[in-house]
Design a protein around this motif. Structure first.
Motif, PDB file in Angstrom:
ATOM      1  N   THR A  24       0.835  -1.202   0.000  1.00  0.00           N
ATOM      2  CA  THR A  24       0.000   0.000   0.000  1.00  0.00           C
ATOM      3  C   THR A  24       0.869   1.252   0.000  1.00  0.00           C
ATOM      4  OG1 THR A  24      -1.776  -1.142   1.190  1.00  0.00           O
ATOM      5  CG2 THR A  24      -1.800   1.271   1.230  1.00  0.00           C
ATOM      6  N   LEU A  25       1.877   1.277   0.865  1.00  0.00           N
ATOM      7  CA  LEU A  25       2.762   2.439   0.932  1.00  0.00           C
ATOM      8  C   LEU A  25       3.554   2.605  -0.357  1.00  0.00           C
ATOM      9  CD1 LEU A  25       4.221   2.307   4.574  1.00  0.00           C
ATOM     10  CD2 LEU A  25       2.230   3.555   3.712  1.00  0.00           C
ATOM     11  N   LYS A  26       4.026   1.514  -0.922  1.00  0.00           N
ATOM     12  CA  LYS A  26       4.805   1.600  -2.161  1.00  0.00           C
ATOM     13  C   LYS A  26       3.969   2.157  -3.299  1.00  0.00           C
ATOM     14  CE  LYS A  26       5.582  -1.879  -4.902  1.00  0.00           C
ATOM     15  NZ  LYS A  26       6.066  -3.050  -5.676  1.00  0.00           N
ATOM     16  N   SER A  27       2.752   1.648  -3.447  1.00  0.00           N
ATOM     17  CA  SER A  27       1.868   2.125  -4.509  1.00  0.00           C
ATOM     18  C   SER A  27       1.503   3.589  -4.294  1.00  0.00           C
ATOM     19  CB  SER A  27       0.605   1.271  -4.559  1.00  0.00           C
ATOM     20  OG  SER A  27      -0.296   1.742  -5.539  1.00  0.00           O
ATOM     21  N   THR A  28       1.231   3.952  -3.046  1.00  0.00           N
ATOM     22  CA  THR A  28       0.887   5.340  -2.717  1.00  0.00           C
ATOM     23  C   THR A  28       2.036   6.277  -3.060  1.00  0.00           C
ATOM     24  OG1 THR A  28      -0.555   4.601  -0.918  1.00  0.00           O
ATOM     25  CG2 THR A  28       0.205   6.884  -0.842  1.00  0.00           C
ATOM     26  N   ARG A  29       3.231   5.906  -2.676  1.00  0.00           N
ATOM     27  CA  ARG A  29       4.424   6.731  -2.939  1.00  0.00           C
ATOM     28  C   ARG A  29       4.684   6.853  -4.442  1.00  0.00           C
ATOM     29  NH1 ARG A  29       7.291   4.094   0.111  1.00  0.00           N
ATOM     30  NH2 ARG A  29       8.195   2.606  -1.358  1.00  0.00           N
ATOM     31  N   THR A  30       4.582   5.758  -5.154  1.00  0.00           N
ATOM     32  CA  THR A  30       4.840   5.786  -6.596  1.00  0.00           C
ATOM     33  C   THR A  30       3.803   6.643  -7.318  1.00  0.00           C
ATOM     34  OG1 THR A  30       5.769   3.549  -6.446  1.00  0.00           O
ATOM     35  CG2 THR A  30       5.194   4.351  -8.640  1.00  0.00           C
ATOM     36  N   PHE A  31       2.557   6.518  -6.915  1.00  0.00           N
ATOM     37  CA  PHE A  31       1.488   7.321  -7.519  1.00  0.00           C
ATOM     38  C   PHE A  31       1.740   8.802  -7.259  1.00  0.00           C
ATOM     39  CE2 PHE A  31      -2.643   9.321  -7.809  1.00  0.00           C
ATOM     40  CZ  PHE A  31      -3.270   8.662  -8.869  1.00  0.00           C
ATOM     41  N   ALA A  32       2.114   9.136  -6.023  1.00  0.00           N
ATOM     42  CA  ALA A  32       2.339  10.542  -5.670  1.00  0.00           C
ATOM     43  C   ALA A  32       3.529  11.130  -6.404  1.00  0.00           C
ATOM     44  CB  ALA A  32       2.528  10.673  -4.158  1.00  0.00           C
ATOM     45  N   GLN A  33       4.555  10.334  -6.604  1.00  0.00           N
ATOM     46  CA  GLN A  33       5.777  10.845  -7.219  1.00  0.00           C
ATOM     47  C   GLN A  33       5.730  10.881  -8.744  1.00  0.00           C
ATOM     48  OE1 GLN A  33       8.824   8.271  -5.608  1.00  0.00           O
ATOM     49  NE2 GLN A  33       8.957   9.411  -3.676  1.00  0.00           N
ATOM     50  N   HIS A  34       5.011   9.923  -9.357  1.00  0.00           N
ATOM     51  CA  HIS A  34       5.121   9.766 -10.801  1.00  0.00           C
ATOM     52  C   HIS A  34       3.815   9.896 -11.581  1.00  0.00           C
ATOM     53  CE1 HIS A  34       9.278   8.624 -10.206  1.00  0.00           C
ATOM     54  NE2 HIS A  34       8.902   7.700  -9.334  1.00  0.00           N
ATOM     55  N   VAL A  35       2.683   9.955 -10.868  1.00  0.00           N
ATOM     56  CA  VAL A  35       1.402  10.125 -11.561  1.00  0.00           C
ATOM     57  C   VAL A  35       0.836  11.519 -11.313  1.00  0.00           C
ATOM     58  CG1 VAL A  35      -0.966   9.272 -11.811  1.00  0.00           C
ATOM     59  CG2 VAL A  35       0.916   7.646 -11.460  1.00  0.00           C
ATOM     60  N   ILE A  36       0.740  11.898 -10.066  1.00  0.00           N
ATOM     61  CA  ILE A  36       0.121  13.185  -9.727  1.00  0.00           C
ATOM     62  C   ILE A  36       0.793  14.367 -10.414  1.00  0.00           C
ATOM     63  CG2 ILE A  36      -0.302  14.824  -7.843  1.00  0.00           C
ATOM     64  CD1 ILE A  36      -0.994  12.493  -6.044  1.00  0.00           C
ATOM     65  N   PRO A  37       2.137  14.502 -10.363  1.00  0.00           N
ATOM     66  CA  PRO A  37       2.745  15.696 -10.963  1.00  0.00           C
ATOM     67  C   PRO A  37       2.457  15.844 -12.463  1.00  0.00           C
ATOM     68  CG  PRO A  37       4.310  14.588  -9.530  1.00  0.00           C
ATOM     69  CD  PRO A  37       3.142  13.666  -9.684  1.00  0.00           C
ATOM     70  N   ALA A  38       2.371  14.741 -13.169  1.00  0.00           N
ATOM     71  CA  ALA A  38       2.152  14.801 -14.622  1.00  0.00           C
ATOM     72  C   ALA A  38       0.725  15.182 -14.978  1.00  0.00           C
ATOM     73  CB  ALA A  38       2.498  13.446 -15.242  1.00  0.00           C
ATOM     74  N   LEU A  39      -0.216  15.016 -14.035  1.00  0.00           N
ATOM     75  CA  LEU A  39      -1.628  15.273 -14.329  1.00  0.00           C
ATOM     76  C   LEU A  39      -2.182  16.462 -13.553  1.00  0.00           C
ATOM     77  CD1 LEU A  39      -2.945  11.583 -14.251  1.00  0.00           C
ATOM     78  CD2 LEU A  39      -2.328  12.938 -16.249  1.00  0.00           C
ATOM     79  N   ARG A  40      -1.319  17.141 -12.823  1.00  0.00           N
ATOM     80  CA  ARG A  40      -1.786  18.203 -11.936  1.00  0.00           C
ATOM     81  C   ARG A  40      -2.602  19.270 -12.668  1.00  0.00           C
ATOM     82  NH1 ARG A  40      -3.253  18.222  -7.324  1.00  0.00           N
ATOM     83  NH2 ARG A  40      -1.308  17.490  -6.380  1.00  0.00           N
TER      84      ARG A  40
END
Length: 392
Positions: free
Chosen positions: A364-380
């Protein structure tokens, strides 16, 4: 686009052989299946995960209300929201939501939300729901009058936040000589209001009214249903004389991100299939009791629910990914999926269920961290009004 981390707090230590004796994890599953020592550890683990989402950059965290089931251990979401109020520093706290028709005194929600809004300095998002049909079995409430109780409770709460008390309130279901909520809400005239639903036409028509324009959230639905109900909201808004913004449309969906598509698939498979085939297992009459919805809305919600889970189980990760009920893959894959659906449908709020079923803490933590670092910034900036993007 705004990104929220949703948690259901399932009883992940559930003995999955329960289905050999019982046909549902809701309402009728004996609470002897719950071990308080394991449950205590889970509560604290789940609070850690919600707080971690705040640390890594999610715009908000979401909790919700369910009763008498192994799928979600938050019968009183205000308790969890209160614990988060001091431990989170930046993220909004969305309570999605309180089931208003179940309450004998809706002013308890007005007070509860006002306290949370004050403690967080205005970070509360107020969610209101009717509650799914199973809650009416658990509480012994009449689903046939849930709409009118919901509307009346909503009106009472809004007046308690926006009018100077004390004043009397005389409705069909609620009667008060003195409405005088202390404390007042921090956000004026009141916190933002979000309305989650599985696709009730009545809910969409009500939420999109020009006097409300509430954010509408589509939950646990195939992409085809998501598109249908988002279009319904936008069309209703046009009939009401305004154009709905992306920020009024939200999508809630289980999400898992790993280093590669193959790894994400492998790591998520047993846990997402356990969620839909064990934790979401429910008889149709429990989900949609007579009188709960109109015939048209009931047909739509049954189709959506059938795509997520069945009474006999057997849903696979492949079916869930294909229908868009579950987003799974590398950061690039999930990013592209969200971008594709956003351009097609136009939502501006994305709510990811990063923990589901039996998914362990580390994943859960790994997926959360990866999403925050590599998905959110590109779609902000996707789905943001031009003025807001320029200001940012």
């Amino acid at each position: 686009m705004k990104f929220f981390f949703m948690h259901l707090m399932p009883y992940a230590d559930l003995d999955l052989t329960y289905s050999e004796k019982y046909d549902s994890a809701w309402v009728t599953l004996p609470n002897s299946y719950y071990d308080p020592k394991k449950g205590a550890a889970l509560y604290n683990r789940y609070l850690d995960e919600l707080e971690y989402a705040d640390e890594v950059g999610f715009d908000g965290v979401c909790v919700n209300e369910h009763h008498s089931n192994a799928y979600g251990l938050m019968p009183i979401p205000g308790v969890i929201a209160g614990a988060l109020a001091r431990r989170t520093k930046r993220a909004k706290i969305a309570v999605l939501g309180r089931a208003l028709p179940l309450l004998n005194n809706p002013l308890t929600v007005a007070e509860e939300y006002a306290m949370l809004d004050n403690i967080t300095g205005g970070r509360l998002i107020a969610g209101f729901v009717r509650g799914i049909g199973a809650e009416y079995h658990s509480w012994g409430s009449n689903p046939a009058i849930s709409h009118e109780r919901f509307h009346e409770a909503h009106d009472l709460i809004l007046r308690s936040w926006t009018e100077t008390g004390p004043f009397p309130f005389e409705g069909k279901h609620y009667h008060f000589n003195y409405v005088n909520v202390w404390p007042r809400v921090y956000q004026q005239p009141h916190p933002p209001i979000w309305i989650p639903s599985q696709g009730s036409r009545e809910t969409i028509e009500w939420a999109s009214d020009a006097s409300r324009r509430y954010t509408y959230l589509q939950t646990f639905s195939p992409v085809a249903a998501l598109k249908k109900y988002m279009e319904m909201y936008k069309e209703q808004a046009e009939r009401n004389g305004y154009t709905a913004t992306p920020q009024q449309l939200g999508w809630s969906v289980p999400t898992y991100v790993a280093e590669t598509d193959e790894q994400a698939y492998r790591e998520a498979k047993p846990h997402i299939e356990t969620m839909v085939n064990k934790f979401l297992r429910m008889r149709p009459e429990m989900l949609l009791p007579p009188g709960y919805s109109s015939v048209e809305s009931m047909k739509g919600m049954l189709l959506a629910k059938k795509a997520v889970a069945s009474t006999s189980g057997g849903k696979t990760i492949d079916e869930l990914i294909k229908s868009g009920i579950f987003l799974c893959g590398s950061a690039a894959t999930v990013r592209d999926q969200i971008l594709h659906y956003q351009k097609e449908i136009g939502f501006g709020t994305f709510i990811s269920l990063m923990q589901f079923g039996t998914l362990p803490h580390e994943l859960t933590l790994k997926s959360t961290r990866t999403f925050a670092q590599h998905v959110i910034p590109a779609l902000r900036d996707v789905g943001e009004p031009a003025a807001e993007t320029a200001a940012a």
